[in-house]
Design an enzyme around this catalytic site. Sequence first.
Site, mmCIF file in Angstrom:
data_model
loop_
_atom_site.group_PDB
_atom_site.id
_atom_site.type_symbol
_atom_site.label_atom_id
_atom_site.label_comp_id
_atom_site.label_asym_id
_atom_site.label_seq_id
_atom_site.Cartn_x
_atom_site.Cartn_y
_atom_site.Cartn_z
ATOM 1 C CE1 TYR A 236 25.244 39.117 7.240
ATOM 2 C CE2 TYR A 236 23.284 37.892 7.881
ATOM 3 C CZ TYR A 236 24.402 38.635 8.224
ATOM 4 O OH TYR A 236 24.668 38.892 9.552
ATOM 5 C CG ASP A 296 16.332 38.399 15.791
ATOM 6 O OD1 ASP A 296 15.961 38.909 16.851
ATOM 7 O OD2 ASP A 296 17.505 38.062 15.571
ATOM 8 C CG HIS A 539 17.894 44.586 6.533
ATOM 9 N ND1 HIS A 539 18.753 43.519 6.666
ATOM 10 C CD2 HIS A 539 16.656 44.054 6.492
ATOM 11 C CE1 HIS A 539 18.059 42.402 6.707
ATOM 12 N NE2 HIS A 539 16.786 42.685 6.594
ATOM 13 C CE1 TYR A 620 26.776 36.964 12.141
ATOM 14 C CE2 TYR A 620 26.832 34.563 12.089
ATOM 15 C CZ TYR A 620 26.114 35.747 12.047
ATOM 16 O OH TYR A 620 24.741 35.718 11.913
ATOM 17 N NE ARG A 621 24.334 34.776 7.845
ATOM 18 C CZ ARG A 621 23.162 34.484 8.437
ATOM 19 N NH1 ARG A 621 23.046 34.532 9.745
ATOM 20 N NH2 ARG A 621 22.120 34.131 7.732
#
Length: 703
Positions: A236, A296, A539, A620-621
């Site tokens: 992100y 996670d 990623h 959502y993000r």
Amino acid sequence: MSAALNTQRRAKACRSIRCPADAPRFLLCSQTGTAISTVYHQFIAFKCLFPRSHELPSRPFISSSSPVPTSITFSTILSLNCNQSSASSTMAPSVPAPPVMEEFYSGIPSNLLDRAHAAKERLMSQKTAPDTVVRDEELPVLPPYTTRDKFNSAMAALSRILGASNVEINDKPLKDGWYIEHPNTHDAYHLLPATDSVSSAACYPGSTEEVSAVVKWANQYEIPIFPISIGRNLGYGGAAPRVRGSVVVDLGRRMNKVLKLDGENYSCLVEPGVTYYKLYDEVKKSGLPMWIDPPDLGGGSVIGNTVDRGVGYTLYGDHFANHCGMEVVLPTGEVIRTGMGGLPGPDNTDSPTWQSFQYGFGPYYDGIFTQSNFGIVTKLGMWLMPETEHQTFMVTFPRDDDFGDIVEVIRPLMVKKILGNVPQLRNVIQELAVTGKPRSAFWKGTGRMPREVIREHASKMPCGDCAWVFYGTVYGTKEQIADTLKICKVEFGKIQGAKFIFPEDVPPDHYLHSRVSVCSGVPEIRELDWLNWKPNAGHLFFAPISPTKKEDARTIYEIVLKIHQKYGFDMFPTYCINTREMHYIANLVYDRNDEDEKQRAMACMREMIDECAKVGYGEYRTHILLADQVAQTYSWNNQALMKFHEVLKDTLDPKGILAPGRSGIWPAKYRNQGWELLADDDRQTSSPADVKKITEKLSDSKL
Ligand code: EUG
């Protein structure tokens, strides 16, 4: 050798091995995670660890002639002959072990050290990209709307406020590092050139008062600041500021205490530098029968994750829903406490009800300090779950087309709270990926991995030849668990060929065991393994919200699949199911060393955002560079929501210093000048050339 023994042996090694004489000076350059990995290259077989932060040697940031401290304590680790976990290769690791938590606040817990070291080894063995990116421009990169002289005097003032050792200029080559040794200088998983989204400097406040002082400093000098807690928001944007040259306010380095653990209230109060690993450790040490709720991966900040509205996997998986009370430094430097925290306890103590009741009296604000740039959260209360019996299991489903029916089975189980945590539904390809083996170990071809290849490998694995895998956990007494499992077996059994698999049915290195941990409050490192899919992997998460309903889920699935096919990416969907909705996480794994692939990854993300928005679905993000585009999809009533954000932003942050552009919210000073990075726009507003174009219009009048 056991982890404890290993630690003992290392402690011994620490006492007996001295670092080369030039080490202290080298360490002076930088004390970040980046520096840790820089050090690796200096001492190939040793790892030098830093003393605790308050003992860190001071770093000269303007003059490089400060005296070199003579009494730096080093501990060293023999990186050769280190132990391997069962999942790792038998080769001796050629990379140094990551720092452990006892030695560095954001380190790995010692019980996970061997596994983390092996994971790092596996990842690094695939690396073909150079370790550092050398930068070809004057450093540090300046924030916009200032001059080098003004910036230098601002930094001198900041050093007077925090002490020179707590201000660090970002003027070295960039190192992406690794999960544990992550940088606070840029986005380690860069989508654009690594040199684009960079800070000018980092600073390390040690208290709420110092955070407030930094904010006031930023207002005085009009320097954009970008707070991070740990900086592991990987996928992100990591630690990268949205505005090039912002000063990163790294809260975690010196503010990393668990301030309270309450075994009656089942709650805690933490500072930004507390990771899930650390909170777990402290709860364990306390002996209190409580669980934390890890995501996670356990290396993230509890505050950072919660204010980005992250998710975990126990009954307390919705982190924002389970927070209770905040302390916030506003963009003007004012400090507030939310909820019951607004009512002080006697003699300057904290409110005795701060972690008991979320709302307090009057308007409830906590939400505006999440995914926003309206304040810096310096303390956060979280509720903790009482320990309980638990049973994790997986269910495999044979046909690709079962997807919709699986969703239809899950929804009522969750609405009725038969399943109460956040379970995951994954595609079979992820069973291959979480083995930690590279894609090339399964298939040498280019382009997307064919379904038949996935099938061929899956059929030899514990999941068998299946299409979907559900990871669930049930909680309660043994009797309750048995009853709940019976219901689950009946319900999932309605899908022909559904098969239950329990932890005792799979080998010790199977991913299911890491789900057992995460879903019972034990933070993990295993999830990183799918990053081995490609060399030099970064990623990205495409994270739309879907109702837990067959038709909606299918619509999004088809869009995501079509666009992955178009851009040639394997598709890794993980559905994190939170009752009435699913966080539909598509993990896009790309090679950071492959320009073409990076561009395709960006284009793929942009198209998924647009195509989903066209039919009513939103994220959502998102990654910090995609925030403008995502924010614009929330356009109901002519962008009324963004206008409201802007009213708040301009009121709370009149000088526009706090994280400009975060979540697509730009302060007046930056608004409508070309900073926004929209889908139909090929500019990169974090690139030097574009920043120059934007700012030169104003520079004459402003500077
Ligand atoms: C994951 C889940 C997320 C997220 C990013 C990644 C899981 C990956 C539920 O939210 O935002 C396996």
